[in-house]
Scaffold this active site. Sequence first.
Site, PDB file in Angstrom:
ATOM      1  N   GLY A 277      -2.523   4.952  12.484  1.00 28.16           N
ATOM      2  CA  GLY A 277      -2.691   4.004  13.582  1.00 28.16           C
ATOM      3  C   GLY A 277      -1.375   3.768  14.300  1.00 28.16           C
TER       4      GLY A 277
ATOM      5  N   GLY B 270      -0.863   1.524  16.757  1.00 28.59           N
ATOM      6  CA  GLY B 270      -0.880   0.250  17.481  1.00 28.59           C
ATOM      7  C   GLY B 270       0.309  -0.600  17.070  1.00 28.59           C
ATOM      8  N   PHE B 271       0.183  -1.896  17.300  1.00 29.26           N
ATOM      9  CA  PHE B 271       1.312  -2.770  16.995  1.00 29.26           C
ATOM     10  C   PHE B 271       1.705  -2.713  15.530  1.00 29.26           C
ATOM     11  CE2 PHE B 271       2.211  -4.714  20.913  1.00 29.26           C
ATOM     12  CZ  PHE B 271       1.030  -4.879  21.608  1.00 29.26           C
ATOM     13  N   GLY B 272       0.708  -2.735  14.618  1.00 31.57           N
ATOM     14  CA  GLY B 272       1.025  -2.733  13.190  1.00 31.57           C
ATOM     15  C   GLY B 272       1.723  -1.456  12.768  1.00 31.57           C
TER      16      GLY B 272
ATOM     17  N   VAL C 280      -8.773  10.302  11.259  1.00 31.08           N
ATOM     18  CA  VAL C 280      -8.923  10.251   9.805  1.00 31.08           C
ATOM     19  C   VAL C 280     -10.398  10.150   9.466  1.00 31.08           C
ATOM     20  CG1 VAL C 280      -8.515   8.818   7.775  1.00 31.08           C
ATOM     21  CG2 VAL C 280      -6.671   9.239   9.407  1.00 31.08           C
TER      22      VAL C 280
ATOM     23  N   GLU D  26      -9.331 -13.892  30.950  1.00 30.64           N
ATOM     24  CA  GLU D  26      -8.481 -13.098  31.841  1.00 30.64           C
ATOM     25  C   GLU D  26      -9.320 -12.203  32.744  1.00 30.64           C
ATOM     26  OE1 GLU D  26      -6.165 -11.377  28.755  1.00 30.64           O
ATOM     27  OE2 GLU D  26      -4.643 -12.947  28.787  1.00 30.64           O
TER      28      GLU D  26
ATOM     29  N   ASP E 171      -5.583  -5.809  12.432  1.00 35.83           N
ATOM     30  CA  ASP E 171      -6.940  -6.310  12.608  1.00 35.83           C
ATOM     31  C   ASP E 171      -7.935  -5.801  11.574  1.00 35.83           C
ATOM     32  OD1 ASP E 171      -7.075  -6.425  16.290  1.00 35.83           O
ATOM     33  OD2 ASP E 171      -5.983  -7.612  14.818  1.00 35.83           O
TER      34      ASP E 171
END
Lengths: 454, 454
Positions: free
Chosen positions: B18, B20-22, B86, B178, B315
Site C-alpha cells: 500500500g 497511501g499515507f500509512g 496482492v 466538500e 484504515d
Amino acid sequence: MDPTPLQPGRRPHVLIIGGGFGGIWAAKALHKTPVDITVVDRTNHHLFQPLLYQVATAGLPAPSIAAPIRQMFRGDEQVTTLMAEVSGFDLAARQVRLADGGRIDYDHLIVAAGATHSYFGNDAWAEHAPGLKTLSDAFSIRRRALLAFEAAERADDPVRQRDLMTFVVIGAGPTGVEMAGTLVEIARHTLPGEFRRIQPAQARVLLVEGGGRVLQAMPPGLSEKARQQLERLGVEVLLDTKVTAIDADGLWVERGGQRERIDSHSIIWAAGVAASPLARMLGEAAGVACDRAGRVPVEPDLSLRGHPEVSVIGDMAAARSHPKKGAPTAVPGVSPAAKQMGQCAARNLQRRLAGQPTEAFVYRDYGNLATIGRRAAVVDLSSPLGPIRFSGFFAWLFWLIAHVYFLIGFRNRIAVLMDWAWAYFTYERHARVVAGEAGAGGPIGPVRDPAVEG
Amino acid sequence: MDPTPLQPGRRPHVLIIGGGFGGIWAAKALHKTPVDITVVDRTNHHLFQPLLYQVATAGLPAPSIAAPIRQMFRGDEQVTTLMAEVSGFDLAARQVRLADGGRIDYDHLIVAAGATHSYFGNDAWAEHAPGLKTLSDAFSIRRRALLAFEAAERADDPVRQRDLMTFVVIGAGPTGVEMAGTLVEIARHTLPGEFRRIQPAQARVLLVEGGGRVLQAMPPGLSEKARQQLERLGVEVLLDTKVTAIDADGLWVERGGQRERIDSHSIIWAAGVAASPLARMLGEAAGVACDRAGRVPVEPDLSLRGHPEVSVIGDMAAARSHPKKGAPTAVPGVSPAAKQMGQCAARNLQRRLAGQPTEAFVYRDYGNLATIGRRAAVVDLSSPLGPIRFSGFFAWLFWLIAHVYFLIGFRNRIAVLMDWAWAYFTYERHARVVAGEAGAGGPIGPVRDPAVEG
C-alpha cells in the site's frame, strides 16, 4: 450568390460542426456579424493538437492544452455550444441529423470535423498501434508507455523486459519525431534512478519511416539536421522502411528488400491521417466524390459545389490555395491552415449576406516548426526576404515561444511555461499519474477500455 | 520479542503493501534503518486523498494531488517500488502472493492497503452511486457531473432537464460536505453564462444524511455552523434521512416516517467506508475475526496477534490509541492517523531489530478541518490551552494553507496554489476537460467504462 432571405426578426443561423481550429476560428471571425451560431462537437473541449504529444508523454496534464468549448464562448449570447455527434446531412432541407436523434436546422453550414487516423486500409493495426489525434489517444499512449516500464520491473524474463522496453513510432512527420524524441528523453533522463531491476536508459526507441527522410514537409537540409539531432538523443531512425504487418507483439517491416521483425509492446502510429467519416457522408449527400484521403473537394471559396451555403474547411476539405500569381497549390493539413480556412469561410459568409461575390482562399504559409527534444528543433520560416532556416537550441526556444503564444488562454500559457521550466531543470515529468490498477495480468493486463481513460 | 535472525550479508527485507499515507510514511521512517524495503501498490501513484474531491469537481488536475510512488523514492537504493495486486498471504512461510502469479518473501510485513466504499450490504447501489476513494472514482464523478449539464442543454423535456440538474450527495462527513459545497459553486458561479437553453444556477444540490447533524466528528456547535454555511451557499441539507433504495434514475429515502422519491442522474456516495478486501484475507490467514467494518484487530503495538513481524495500519486496521492517562480510544480513519501509525510501525520494527520491547500506539489528535465552499470552513484544533474552534473565512484560509503544506512535492504546492488563486478570482475551474465523445446516447449515453477514464 443571393443574400439569404431573412424572416423578419430572425437572424440567420450558422451551424458549425467541429470545435477544432477551423470551427472555432470561424465562430470567432463571425463575432460582429448579425447571425446566431451553434457549435457542435463530439467532445466537450477544443484541443491544442500541436501539444497533444506532451499529454501522451506525461509532460503536461490535459487541461493545459484543452479548453471546454462552452467556456471559450462564456457570456457570448451569440454562440450556443452543443455536445453531440453528427450522423447525417439533409442538404435540401438544410438540416443536420444527430446521433442521439436530434436535428438542427441551419441557414449556413460550416463543416470542420477534422481528421482521424489512416492505416492505409489495414484497420486491424489500429488495435496494436494507436494514433494520436484525441485526448483519449493521448491517455492511452501515456498509460501504455508508463506501464510498460512498470511491467518490465516486474518481469523475470529478460526477453520480455527487452520487448517491453522497445518503443516503435511509425511515421517521421512532426508528430512521430516529437514522440520519439520525448520517449527517449523519458527513458534516458526522467526514469533512471526510479527502478531497481531494469535500467530505463537501455530502452530502445525506433522511428520507422517509409520515405527517404524525416519531416518530409521540411527542406532536405533541415530534415538532415533533424535526423542527426534524433540520433544524438538516442533514437534509432529507420528510413526507407515500410511496415508490412502489425500484431500484439510487434511488427514486420521491409527494408532493403529484406523482411525484418521488430518485437515491441508499445507501437505508436503517426503515419497517416484521413478525413473524418463525415466527409464521405457529406460528399454522398452533395453528389461529389471524395479524394484518396477521404476529403471533400471544395470550390475555390471553400464552398460545396451546388451548395453555396455550405463550406467545408480544415483537414476534411481537399482545398487549394489560389494565390494571385502562380498556379493553385495544395494546402497542408496543419493548424494555421485550418484557422485561415475558418476565417475565410466566415468572410465569405459575410459577403454572401451582403450580396457580394466571395473570394478564393489563399493560404499564407508562415513556415514550419518541429521539435525533436531538449534544446533541439528545426524551424523553416517564410519571410519577404526569403526563407529563414535554423535548427538546434534557438530553434527550440522559438518553438517553445510560438507554441505557448498560440495556446488558448492566459492561464494555460502560464501553467505550461511553469511546467516546461520545471521539466527543463529537473527532467521530471508531471503528468505521470495513471488511474486504474494492476490485476491478474500485471500492470498492463487486459486493459478494459484503454481509449477512454485518464 | 527476539531480534530477527539475519543471514550473514543480507539485510532484513521489509515488504510494505500500500502506497497511501500509512505505507509511505512507514517507508520514510525506515530511511536510516539497515533494511531493504519493497513498496507494492495496485496503482502507480500515491494519492493525497483530502483533495480528491477537487479532482472530482474539476478544480484540480490529477497530477496536482498525486505523485508516482517510484518518483518519491527516486535515487533511493533502499526502496524498490512494484505495481502489483496482492492476492493472498502465507504467514508461516513469510510470503505474499501477487495476482499476476508472482510471490514476494519478507522478513517484516506492513500491511497498509486502506479502505474502499461500503454500501452497508447494498452493493448493487455502487453502479448508480459511485464513491470517491481513487482517481478512477474522481474521473467518473467529474465526467458524470459535467456531462449531466451537457445533456441537459441538449434535452427537450423539462422533466429530464430537471433530473439531470439534480445532484445528490449521500453522507455528510467531510467528503460529502466538500462535494456538495463545490457542486453548488460550480452550478451557481462557474457555469452560468455558458449555456443557452438551461440555467445552471437552477441546479439543485441535495446533501442526504442519516444522522442528526453534518460532520458528526466535529463538536455540535461547528456542525451547526457548517450546516448554515451549506444552506447559505444553496445546498439543501436533509438530516435524519435514510437512503432505502438507489436505482438508475434516482433514490428512495425515509424521513419522518415517510417514504420520499428523489429523481436524480448524479448520485455520489460519501456515506461509508470498509476496509480493503485484503483485511479479510489477512484475518483468515492469521485466525482473527475482522470487525463490523471489515478491519483487522491489532495488538496495542499495531502488530498481528501471533505474528510480531506483521503490522497492520491505517484504515484497514481496527487500531486503538493507548494514551498514558485514560482508557484506550478508537482511532479515526483520517490521513494523520494513518501517517502516525506508519511511523509507529516503523519505530516498533526498529525496536524489534534491536531486541527492545515495542511501544503501544498513541494517536495525537491535532484536530479536524472541513471546508464547505468558498470562504467557508470549520476548524477544530486541540491545543495545550484547550480546543480552538472557528469557522468562516479564516477557517477556510487555514484549511487552504494546511492542505497545501501537507501536499507532497514543492512543485505541486506551487501548482495548486496557482490553481486555487486563479479559481478564487475568476470562479473558473480548470480541470473540466473530459475525454470521450457523445454518441447515440447523447453526451452521457452508455459510458463503456466510467471507472477507468480521465
